[in-house]
Design an enzyme around this catalytic site. Structure first.
Site, mmCIF file in Angstrom:
data_model
loop_
_atom_site.group_PDB
_atom_site.id
_atom_site.type_symbol
_atom_site.label_atom_id
_atom_site.label_comp_id
_atom_site.label_asym_id
_atom_site.label_seq_id
_atom_site.Cartn_x
_atom_site.Cartn_y
_atom_site.Cartn_z
ATOM 1 N N HIS A 125 -5.628 -3.327 -8.118
ATOM 2 C CA HIS A 125 -5.194 -2.863 -9.288
ATOM 3 C C HIS A 125 -5.149 -4.064 -10.234
ATOM 4 O O HIS A 125 -4.490 -5.237 -9.969
ATOM 5 C CB HIS A 125 -3.738 -2.156 -9.237
ATOM 6 C CG HIS A 125 -3.766 -0.858 -8.442
ATOM 7 N ND1 HIS A 125 -4.918 -0.290 -8.178
ATOM 8 C CD2 HIS A 125 -2.631 -0.044 -8.201
ATOM 9 C CE1 HIS A 125 -4.326 0.855 -7.637
ATOM 10 N NE2 HIS A 125 -3.206 0.982 -7.347
ATOM 11 N N CYS A 130 2.559 0.820 -5.667
ATOM 12 C CA CYS A 130 1.633 -0.195 -5.864
ATOM 13 C C CYS A 130 1.695 -0.981 -7.289
ATOM 14 O O CYS A 130 1.735 -2.165 -7.047
ATOM 15 C CB CYS A 130 0.298 0.107 -5.590
ATOM 16 S SG CYS A 130 -0.282 1.667 -5.964
HETATM 17 O O1 L14 Z 1 3.197 6.481 -5.623
HETATM 18 O O2 L14 Z 1 -3.316 7.380 -7.082
HETATM 19 O O3 L14 Z 1 2.789 5.048 -4.067
HETATM 20 O O4 L14 Z 1 -3.485 5.331 -7.414
HETATM 21 C C1 L14 Z 1 0.258 5.178 -5.576
HETATM 22 C C2 L14 Z 1 -1.250 5.255 -5.787
HETATM 23 C C3 L14 Z 1 0.699 7.311 -6.382
HETATM 24 C C4 L14 Z 1 -0.732 7.427 -6.620
HETATM 25 C C5 L14 Z 1 2.228 5.916 -5.080
HETATM 26 C C6 L14 Z 1 -2.993 6.313 -7.405
HETATM 27 C C7 L14 Z 1 0.896 6.241 -5.410
HETATM 28 C C8 L14 Z 1 -1.329 6.160 -6.741
#
Ligand code: L14
Length: 331
Positions: free
Chosen positions: A238, A129
């Protein structure tokens, strides 16, 4: 019109539910929808186009007749079950980290490298993300002025850690005494410089993803990226402070102009009105919002940006559905 039978693996999770919602909103031509999850979720239902659909248990035989399988149930589930979906003839679009860095598997942000979609051998990986939103904002700038180096700090929503992450934040705010701790420390009224697990070099896996995935998506190994990923008690998306050093000279007005016309980007930058991107505004939107656009006077050809997007949408579900939308244009 041709319709496609679609499975969603991890259908009861935050991203899985968002995938089903986005398929409906964007009027993706779904024939049958098959929501799949582990045995624990059997008995639950999901709503799709006004109908309640029972969640089925994910097994090796779940993919008969399925043409598109959207996976968002973690890397180990993807590694185990994606091959069965591919064998059944489905295109897998995988939101986990399982296949992102595998050679020959496309890692796609449609605004950046949509053409990779047609080179798949059964699986297309959906990027991380934080990486997706940064790439959407930087791609049009990279094309014009070529990026040398990026220093990025993220401010990531608790939704990235799934329902348990959200629950921990609210339980702490409400001062409940018993709840499952998703983060190793309190997240309410706090900030944790720690997302995913630590690697041997002192970086987190999330930080590694931003470095390696960006290079793969841009098809450019020369971009240098220095990331710090941070969890904050935000919910809607985010945020990222992005410092960029370009090879070529730019005019600031050209940066505004370029971002203004960039696909998937909305510029929110009106300082007199206190307008800049924020998670509460990005929440439930599909775009990447960019603001605080200003020159970095401390270096040659330097630029600072503030980039915000809903991590469950463009950072996950929307990007996955957009990949499917591009793919079916050639079906
Ligand atoms: O690799 O905890 O797609 O915010 C994305 C969200 C890993 C953890 C990934 C988090 C996840 C992340």
């Amino acid at each position: 019109m041709k319709v496609f039978d679609v499975a969603v693996v991890g259908a009861t999770g935050l991203v899985g539910r968002k995938m089903i919602q986005v398929l409906e909103e964007r009027k993706f031509p779904v024939g049958k929808l098959r929501p799949l999850a582990t045995a624990r979720s059997v008995g639950k239902t999901v709503e799709f186009n006004g109908k309640r659909i029972h969640v089925e248990e994910l097994t090796q035989n779940s993919f008969q007749g399925i043409e598109i399988a959207l996976f968002s149930a973690g890397a180990s589930v993807s590694k185990e079950f994606a091959p069965h979906a591919v064998n059944a003839g489905a295109l897998v679009i995988d939101n986990s980290s399982a296949f992102r860095m595998v050679d020959g598997i496309p890692l796609v942000v449609p605004e950046v490298n949509a053409k990779e979609i047609f080179h798949h051998k059964g699986i297309i990986a959906n990027p991380n993300c934080s990486t997706i939103q940064m790439c959407v904002a930087l791609k049009p700038l990279h094309d014009k002025w070529k990026i040398r180096r990026v220093v990025v700090s993220t401010y990531q929503s608790v939704t990235g850690a799934g329902q348990k992450g959200v629950n921990q934040l609210y339980a702490e705010i409400e001062e409940e005494d018993s709840y499952e701790k998703k983060f190793p420390h309190p997240i309410a009224y706090n900030v944790l410089p720690h997302i995913d697990v630590f690697a041997d070099d002192g970086y987190t896996r999330e930080e590694h993803k931003m470095v390696f995935e960006t290079k793969k998506i841009f098809g450019d190994e020369t971009i240098k990226i220095s990331p710090t990923c941070v969890r904050v008690p935000a919910v809607g998306g985010h945020s990222e402070s992005v410092n960029v050093e370009f090879e070529k000279h730019f005019e600031l007005e050209e940066v505004f102009e370029t971002l203004h016309h960039a696909p998937g980007v909305i510029v929110q930058d009106d300082l007199k009105q206190n307008i800049y991107p924020m998670p509460i505004w990005a929440h439930e939107k599909d775009d990447v919002f960019v603001g605080r656009i200003r020159r970095d006077e401390s270096t040659k050809n330097g630029l600072n940006l503030w980039v915000v997007s809903d991590n469950l949408r463009k950072g996950a579900a929307t990007n996955a559905v957009q990949i499917a939308e591009v793919w079916i244009t050639h079906k």
